[in-house]
Write an enzyme that holds these catalytic residues in place. Structure first.
Site, PDB file in Angstrom:
ATOM      1  N   LYS A 218       0.840  -1.198   0.000  1.00 13.64           N
ATOM      2  CA  LYS A 218       0.000   0.000   0.000  1.00 13.64           C
ATOM      3  C   LYS A 218       0.874   1.246   0.000  1.00 13.64           C
ATOM      4  O   LYS A 218       1.993   1.207   0.491  1.00 13.64           O
ATOM      5  CB  LYS A 218      -0.864   0.027   1.281  1.00 13.64           C
ATOM      6  CG  LYS A 218      -2.025  -0.932   1.283  1.00 13.64           C
ATOM      7  CD  LYS A 218      -2.860  -0.743   2.541  1.00 13.64           C
ATOM      8  CE  LYS A 218      -4.030  -1.708   2.573  1.00 13.64           C
ATOM      9  NZ  LYS A 218      -5.010  -1.504   1.502  1.00 13.64           N
TER      10      LYS A 218
ATOM     11  N   ARG B  53     -10.522 -11.293   1.872  1.00 16.52           N
ATOM     12  CA  ARG B  53     -11.414 -12.298   1.294  1.00 16.52           C
ATOM     13  C   ARG B  53     -10.816 -13.704   1.417  1.00 16.52           C
ATOM     14  O   ARG B  53     -11.543 -14.694   1.505  1.00 16.52           O
ATOM     15  CB  ARG B  53     -11.732 -11.938  -0.162  1.00 16.52           C
ATOM     16  CG  ARG B  53     -10.523 -11.807  -1.043  1.00 16.52           C
ATOM     17  CD  ARG B  53     -10.792 -11.047  -2.333  1.00 16.52           C
ATOM     18  NE  ARG B  53     -10.911  -9.600  -2.128  1.00 16.52           N
ATOM     19  CZ  ARG B  53     -11.245  -8.743  -3.094  1.00 16.52           C
ATOM     20  NH1 ARG B  53     -11.490  -9.179  -4.320  1.00 16.52           N
ATOM     21  NH2 ARG B  53     -11.333  -7.458  -2.838  1.00 16.52           N
TER      22      ARG B  53
HETATM   23  N1  BES Z   1      -8.234  -3.582   4.246  1.00 15.78           N
HETATM   24  C1  BES Z   1      -8.370  -3.177   2.909  1.00 15.78           C
HETATM   25  C2  BES Z   1      -9.661  -2.384   2.649  1.00 15.78           C
HETATM   26  C3  BES Z   1      -9.777  -1.066   3.354  1.00 15.78           C
HETATM   27  C4  BES Z   1      -9.342   0.099   2.752  1.00 15.78           C
HETATM   28  C5  BES Z   1     -10.369  -0.985   4.587  1.00 15.78           C
HETATM   29  C6  BES Z   1      -9.482   1.310   3.395  1.00 15.78           C
HETATM   30  C7  BES Z   1     -10.523   0.223   5.236  1.00 15.78           C
HETATM   31  C8  BES Z   1     -10.067   1.376   4.644  1.00 15.78           C
HETATM   32  C9  BES Z   1      -8.383  -4.397   2.001  1.00 15.78           C
HETATM   33  O1  BES Z   1      -7.618  -5.466   2.437  1.00 15.78           O
HETATM   34  C10 BES Z   1      -7.806  -3.985   0.694  1.00 15.78           C
HETATM   35  O2  BES Z   1      -6.657  -3.631   0.660  1.00 15.78           O
HETATM   36  N2  BES Z   1      -8.609  -4.027  -0.367  1.00 15.78           N
HETATM   37  C11 BES Z   1      -8.168  -3.652  -1.652  1.00 15.78           C
HETATM   38  C12 BES Z   1      -8.734  -4.649  -2.636  1.00 15.78           C
HETATM   39  C13 BES Z   1      -8.165  -4.525  -4.033  1.00 15.78           C
HETATM   40  C14 BES Z   1      -6.715  -4.903  -4.052  1.00 15.78           C
HETATM   41  C15 BES Z   1      -8.959  -5.422  -4.940  1.00 15.78           C
HETATM   42  C16 BES Z   1      -8.694  -2.254  -1.932  1.00 15.78           C
HETATM   43  O3  BES Z   1      -9.778  -1.914  -1.506  1.00 15.78           O
HETATM   44  O4  BES Z   1      -7.968  -1.481  -2.568  1.00 15.78           O
HETATM   45 MN    MN Z   2      -5.589  -5.305   1.828  1.00 12.60          MN
END
Ligand code: BES
Ligand code: MN
Ligand code: ZN
Length: 502
Positions: free
Chosen positions: A278, A352
């Site tokens: 990230k 997931r």
């Molecule tokens: N934990 C994150 C989602 C999230 C983002 C929660 C901001 C709370 C605040 C999740 O694991 C994630 O990183 N999701 C990705 C999915 C993508 C790679 C398909 C996302 O939302 O960017």
């Molecule tokens: Mn994530």
């Protein structure tokens, strides 16, 4: 320390502040004669002298009383339209009073409820609930301050209402549930170096075992042995091994659980994104990525506290998503607990994977009559609905209706999102059974994530998926919720269970 709430028929005159409600159009929220003449006329003068104060929700006036009076302060708070003063409005008013008392460093207060209200016991109890919910704080990591630098938090609130016994009973039930809300908030607020998977599992054990919740911790060795290939892959880059915690509340006290309700939570104690790292800005907030699991643990606490007559099993997958030489990578193909293979195309779509194994496990072992999962699953959910509403995916209209009903009562707002075959298809891989991000990319990200989870629901077991990415964590105080971990979901699930399964 949270606010101590008591109820009494008449004023005790032991508090620093007397708090009076005012309806819109500056009408005092109780009849003349209910109060000593001098207090009544002081309140009337305060209103008269203030040009802005109209009794709207959120408005308030604070005045110092002359020496020799029973109270140091007289406080007026706006209650809005009296005809619309229901439980939720009363909660908000109580929450705002809690914040006002903190702001003015008033340590104790007494609030008089309008005895003409038909629902006065409910309003009194809800006022207390809101005040206590707002009084929560998480300060264990702050060094002790000198007395004169300390924020003086209110300690006592007495609520005067003729139906004091009934109000007290209604409040007691909610006080049990609030213990669960505060536990969930604590867990979300804890830093990830403290709340890593095993430490978290121990905290769950400490909190729930004494209440009679059976706890089973599946350690990493067991998880590997039993084929939790998806969950284990997410955790393999971290020095802190993953674990799965199973919580059983056997409220029906039968020999074994027969088709219990199942609650499943995502417990990623920190989400760096892994190899699909990230961006740095705001990454600290990913300590809240265990918010789904916290809601499940908090609900189990609420059920145990109030000795709910129901069988519920809670399952949380606890894992840290790190990057290292051992970390899982894009292109890896995992074998999930269900047997389905999953091609990893982005290590940041880890929640997931954790849920997939937890969902399969709970279905295989418990054959639940309904499943609800909660997860801070997608950023796309925040893009779609922001921080006020929680996107809810359900494969069953009755289950959705039940959840919606509970949501209207607790004020934790839900919005139904679509589950469609097309989203399921989006998650099919060319080299494995499934892939962990959608073929077509970012569009409908929250929906395709739900589509992925749906692949792990067997038959037509009623199932709802709550994507709490936007609602588990807020950065501004709300009426009944101070900023950061919200405890979203605890009151909702408790209400849902109480109204439909007890
Ligand atoms: N934990 C994150 C989602 C999230 C983002 C929660 C901001 C709370 C605040 C999740 O694991 C994630 O990183 N999701 C990705 C999915 C993508 C790679 C398909 C996302 O939302 O960017
Ligand atoms: Mn994530
Ligand atoms: Zn995550």
């Amino acid at each position: 320390m949270t606010l101590d709430i008591t109820f009494s028929k008449t004023t005790k005159k032991k508090a620093e502040a007397l708090v009076l409600g005012v309806y819109e159009k500056r009408a005092l929220a109780f009849p003349q004669g209910a109060l000593e003449e001098n207090l009544h006329s002081l309140a009337a003068r305060m209103m008269e002298k203030s040009r802005n104060f109209k009794g709207k929700p959120g408005q308030s006036l604070v005045s110092l009383m002359p020496e020799g009076e029973a109270y140091d302060y007289l406080v007026l708070i706006g209650l809005g339209d009296g005809a619309k003063l229901d439980a939720l409005e009363a909660e908000k008013a109580g929450g705002r009073l809690s914040a006002l008392l903190t702001d003015k460093s008033i340590k104790s207060a007494e609030f008089i409820v309008d005895d003409a209200l038909e629902n006065k016991a409910r309003v009194a109890a809800s006022f207390g609930v809101g005040a206590r919910l707002r009084s929560y704080s998480f300060e264990i990591y702050k060094s002790e301050k000198k007395d004169d630098e300390k924020v003086q938090k209110p300690e006592k609130l007495n609520i005067c209402v003729s139906a004091d016994k009934e109000a007290g009973k209604l409040f007691k039930r909610e006080a049990d549930v609030m213990k669960g809300v505060f536990l969930a908030r604590d867990f979300v607020n804890e830093p990830p170096n403290v709340l890593y998977p095993y430490a978290y599992a121990n905290r769950i054990l400490e909190a729930l075992k004494p209440l009679g919740v059976e706890i089973e911790i599946l350690d990493d060795k067991k998880l590997l042995k039993h084929g939790f290939g998806a969950l284990m892959a997410v955790g393999q880059g971290s020095a802190h091994p993953p674990c799965l915690v199973v919580m059983r509340w056997n409220g029906l006290e039968r020999e074994s659980m027969d088709a219990p309700l199942a609650l499943v939570g995502k417990g990623v104690t920190f989400d760096t994104g892994g190899v699909s790292l990230k961006p740095g800005l705001g990454m600290d907030e990913m300590k809240m990525d265990m918010g789904g699991s916290a809601a499940v643990v908090g609900t189990m606490m609420a059920l145990a506290q109030r000795k709910a007559q129901v069988d519920v099993v809670g399952v949380v997958g606890l894992v840290e998503n790190m990057l290292s030489d051992r970390a899982y990578r894009p292109a890896d193909i995992l074998k999930s607990y269900s047997g389905k293979t999953i091609e990893v195309l982005n290590t940041d779509a880890e929640g997931r994977l954790v849920l997939a194994d937890a969902l399969s496990y709970v279905q295989k072992l418990y054959k639940p009559k309904a499943i609800i999962d909660l997860a801070t699953l997608t950023g796309a959910m925040i893009v779609a609905l922001g921080h006020e509403l929680c996107g809810t995916f359900a494969n069953n209209d009755d289950l959705w209706a039940e959840l919606q009903e509970a949501s209207k009562i607790t004020g934790e707002k839900l919005w139904r999102m679509p589950l469609e075959e097309e989203f399921k298809k989006e998650m099919e891989s060319e080299t494995a059974d499934l892939q962990n991000i959608a073929k077509s990319g970012r569009n409908a990200g929250a929906c395709t994530a739900a589509g992925f989870l749906w692949h792990f629901i067997e038959g037509d077991t009623p199932w709802a998926h709550l994507d709490i990415a936007g609602t588990a964590w807020i950065k501004k105080d709300r009426e009944t919720t101070p900023k950061f971990g919200t405890g979203f979901g605890v009151r909702l699930l408790d209400r849902w269970i109480a109204d439909h399964y007890e």
